[in-house]
Scaffold this motif. Structure first.
Motif, PDB file in Angstrom:
ATOM      1  N   LEU A 110       0.833  -1.211   0.000  1.00  0.00           N
ATOM      2  CA  LEU A 110       0.000   0.000   0.000  1.00  0.00           C
ATOM      3  C   LEU A 110       0.866   1.258   0.000  1.00  0.00           C
ATOM      4  CD1 LEU A 110      -2.683   1.556   0.338  1.00  0.00           C
ATOM      5  CD2 LEU A 110      -2.567   1.040   2.785  1.00  0.00           C
ATOM      6  N   LYS A 111       1.860   1.308   0.860  1.00  0.00           N
ATOM      7  CA  LYS A 111       2.739   2.485   0.943  1.00  0.00           C
ATOM      8  C   LYS A 111       3.558   2.656  -0.338  1.00  0.00           C
ATOM      9  CE  LYS A 111       3.227   2.259   5.961  1.00  0.00           C
ATOM     10  NZ  LYS A 111       4.178   1.875   7.026  1.00  0.00           N
ATOM     11  N   LYS A 112       4.011   1.555  -0.898  1.00  0.00           N
ATOM     12  CA  LYS A 112       4.775   1.637  -2.151  1.00  0.00           C
ATOM     13  C   LYS A 112       3.885   2.162  -3.278  1.00  0.00           C
ATOM     14  CE  LYS A 112       7.933  -2.009  -0.816  1.00  0.00           C
ATOM     15  NZ  LYS A 112       8.319  -3.409  -0.959  1.00  0.00           N
ATOM     16  N   ALA A 113       2.637   1.732  -3.286  1.00  0.00           N
ATOM     17  CA  ALA A 113       1.715   2.145  -4.356  1.00  0.00           C
ATOM     18  C   ALA A 113       1.380   3.625  -4.293  1.00  0.00           C
ATOM     19  CB  ALA A 113       0.451   1.292  -4.306  1.00  0.00           C
ATOM     20  N   ILE A 114       1.118   4.159  -3.109  1.00  0.00           N
ATOM     21  CA  ILE A 114       0.766   5.589  -3.035  1.00  0.00           C
ATOM     22  C   ILE A 114       1.954   6.437  -3.462  1.00  0.00           C
ATOM     23  CG2 ILE A 114       1.211   5.842  -0.534  1.00  0.00           C
ATOM     24  CD1 ILE A 114      -1.520   7.656  -2.585  1.00  0.00           C
ATOM     25  N   TYR A 115       3.141   6.011  -3.105  1.00  0.00           N
ATOM     26  CA  TYR A 115       4.360   6.694  -3.531  1.00  0.00           C
ATOM     27  C   TYR A 115       4.493   6.634  -5.057  1.00  0.00           C
ATOM     28  CZ  TYR A 115       9.480   7.431  -3.880  1.00  0.00           C
ATOM     29  OH  TYR A 115      10.738   7.867  -4.205  1.00  0.00           O
ATOM     30  N   ALA A 116       4.167   5.492  -5.629  1.00  0.00           N
ATOM     31  CA  ALA A 116       4.333   5.274  -7.066  1.00  0.00           C
ATOM     32  C   ALA A 116       3.250   5.951  -7.903  1.00  0.00           C
ATOM     33  CB  ALA A 116       4.362   3.781  -7.371  1.00  0.00           C
ATOM     34  N   CYS A 117       2.145   6.333  -7.285  1.00  0.00           N
ATOM     35  CA  CYS A 117       1.026   6.887  -8.054  1.00  0.00           C
ATOM     36  C   CYS A 117       0.900   8.402  -7.995  1.00  0.00           C
ATOM     37  CB  CYS A 117      -0.290   6.267  -7.568  1.00  0.00           C
ATOM     38  SG  CYS A 117      -0.468   4.547  -8.073  1.00  0.00           S
ATOM     39  N   ASP A 118       1.163   9.011  -6.873  1.00  0.00           N
ATOM     40  CA  ASP A 118       0.859  10.425  -6.673  1.00  0.00           C
ATOM     41  C   ASP A 118       1.472  11.337  -7.734  1.00  0.00           C
ATOM     42  OD1 ASP A 118       0.223  12.949  -5.593  1.00  0.00           O
ATOM     43  OD2 ASP A 118       1.934  12.892  -4.233  1.00  0.00           O
ATOM     44  N   GLU A 119       2.780  11.441  -7.771  1.00  0.00           N
ATOM     45  CA  GLU A 119       3.430  12.353  -8.713  1.00  0.00           C
ATOM     46  C   GLU A 119       3.195  11.924 -10.159  1.00  0.00           C
ATOM     47  OE1 GLU A 119       5.670  15.344  -8.005  1.00  0.00           O
ATOM     48  OE2 GLU A 119       4.237  15.141  -6.381  1.00  0.00           O
ATOM     49  N   LEU A 120       3.176  10.610 -10.388  1.00  0.00           N
ATOM     50  CA  LEU A 120       2.964  10.117 -11.755  1.00  0.00           C
ATOM     51  C   LEU A 120       1.588  10.519 -12.280  1.00  0.00           C
ATOM     52  CD1 LEU A 120       3.788   8.585 -14.272  1.00  0.00           C
ATOM     53  CD2 LEU A 120       3.102   6.458 -13.120  1.00  0.00           C
ATOM     54  N   VAL A 121       0.563  10.418 -11.456  1.00  0.00           N
ATOM     55  CA  VAL A 121      -0.780  10.821 -11.888  1.00  0.00           C
ATOM     56  C   VAL A 121      -0.782  12.294 -12.295  1.00  0.00           C
ATOM     57  CG1 VAL A 121      -3.117  11.297 -11.034  1.00  0.00           C
ATOM     58  CG2 VAL A 121      -2.100   9.045 -10.679  1.00  0.00           C
ATOM     59  N   GLY A 122      -0.152  13.136 -11.491  1.00  0.00           N
ATOM     60  CA  GLY A 122      -0.077  14.562 -11.830  1.00  0.00           C
ATOM     61  C   GLY A 122       0.686  14.795 -13.119  1.00  0.00           C
ATOM     62  N   PHE A 123       1.776  14.065 -13.306  1.00  0.00           N
ATOM     63  CA  PHE A 123       2.585  14.228 -14.505  1.00  0.00           C
ATOM     64  C   PHE A 123       1.826  13.760 -15.743  1.00  0.00           C
ATOM     65  CE2 PHE A 123       6.070  13.441 -17.476  1.00  0.00           C
ATOM     66  CZ  PHE A 123       6.787  14.625 -17.333  1.00  0.00           C
ATOM     67  N   ILE A 124       1.123  12.654 -15.631  1.00  0.00           N
ATOM     68  CA  ILE A 124       0.314  12.170 -16.754  1.00  0.00           C
ATOM     69  C   ILE A 124      -0.721  13.227 -17.137  1.00  0.00           C
ATOM     70  CG2 ILE A 124      -1.492  10.494 -17.360  1.00  0.00           C
ATOM     71  CD1 ILE A 124       0.242   8.370 -15.859  1.00  0.00           C
ATOM     72  N   ARG A 159      10.584  14.314 -10.227  1.00  0.00           N
ATOM     73  CA  ARG A 159      10.839  13.119 -11.036  1.00  0.00           C
ATOM     74  C   ARG A 159      11.364  11.955 -10.202  1.00  0.00           C
ATOM     75  NH1 ARG A 159       9.258  17.311 -14.138  1.00  0.00           N
ATOM     76  NH2 ARG A 159       9.634  17.077 -16.344  1.00  0.00           N
ATOM     77  N   SER A 160      12.069  12.246  -9.104  1.00  0.00           N
ATOM     78  CA  SER A 160      12.620  11.155  -8.290  1.00  0.00           C
ATOM     79  C   SER A 160      11.495  10.286  -7.732  1.00  0.00           C
ATOM     80  CB  SER A 160      13.487  11.700  -7.157  1.00  0.00           C
ATOM     81  OG  SER A 160      12.716  12.352  -6.167  1.00  0.00           O
ATOM     82  N   TYR A 161      10.315  10.874  -7.497  1.00  0.00           N
ATOM     83  CA  TYR A 161       9.169  10.100  -7.016  1.00  0.00           C
ATOM     84  C   TYR A 161       8.636   9.189  -8.125  1.00  0.00           C
ATOM     85  CZ  TYR A 161       8.586  12.871  -2.714  1.00  0.00           C
ATOM     86  OH  TYR A 161       8.757  13.462  -1.488  1.00  0.00           O
ATOM     87  N   VAL A 162       8.639   9.688  -9.351  1.00  0.00           N
ATOM     88  CA  VAL A 162       8.144   8.898 -10.474  1.00  0.00           C
ATOM     89  C   VAL A 162       9.064   7.696 -10.716  1.00  0.00           C
ATOM     90  CG1 VAL A 162       7.595   8.903 -12.944  1.00  0.00           C
ATOM     91  CG2 VAL A 162       7.001  10.894 -11.519  1.00  0.00           C
TER      92      VAL A 162
END
Length: 193
Positions: A110-124, A159-162
């Motif tokens: 769960l924690k890995k997923a929220i990290y992997a989604c937040d910035e990427l969703v905004g960037f998309i 980008r480091s979050y993505v």
């Protein structure tokens, strides 16, 4: 003993709307919610209640950001509010874990997923806005990867979050990007993409 109560989706949305007036931030919360639901299923979560919890973490991850936009306040204030309202510590910790500066180990899927989604969703979302059609349906993952390399584009996205998010999930970057694009396509009209 820590609280174990999770909000219902309706309660979570009411909380988001209570603290977030910006339509863009509300849509971001909804988009991350949907990406998180998809990540839960990809992680093998079959229990609908648990998938809902992943979605709620996505919806509420930035609920306090509009009123608390600095590292000194964002997530610190939000965590306090969630705890005061008696919500599960597991939810609070998962929400807070999406920011590196909180120094919370990302030790669960769960924690890995929220990290992997937040910035990427905004960037998309930013990538969709510069497409000729302005539609996520026409956005290839390769275009997102290319734009990630352009530091001037959507410069507020860390980008480091993505990159780190895909790595935390153990997935190739382009595969994770395509997965999130596909998840967002299901609610494209609702979130304006």
């Amino acid at each position: 003993m820590p609280a174990e109560r999770w909000p219902t989706r309706a309660e979570a949305q009411a909380l988001l709307f209570e603290f977030t007036r910006s339509d863009a931030l509300r849509k971001h919360g909804r988009a991350v919610e949907e990406a998180m639901r998809a990540c839960a299923r990809r992680a093998g979560v079959a229990d609908p209640a648990e998938i809902e919890r992943w979605g709620i973490v996505g919806m509420l991850h930035d609920f306090d950001y509009e009123q608390n936009p600095t590292e000194d306040t964002h997530l610190h204030v939000g965590g306090r509010i969630l705890r005061e309202r008696g919500f599960a510590e597991a939810m609070v910790e998962a929400i807070q874990s999406h920011a590196d500066y909180m120094h919370i180990p990302r030790d669960t899927p769960l924690k890995k997923a929220i990290y992997a989604c937040d910035e990427l969703v905004g960037f998309i979302g930013a990538c969709v806005k510069v497409r000729p059609t302005k539609k996520i349906a026409d956005l290839p993952a390769s275009s997102v990867v290319k734009r990630l390399k352009d530091k001037a584009f959507a410069r507020s996205v860390d980008r480091s979050y993505v990159y780190g998010g895909a790595e935390a999930l153990g997935l190739p970057l382009e595969e994770h990007i395509q997965f999130v694009i596909d998840a967002l396509k299901t609610i494209a009209e609702e979130i304006g993409l």
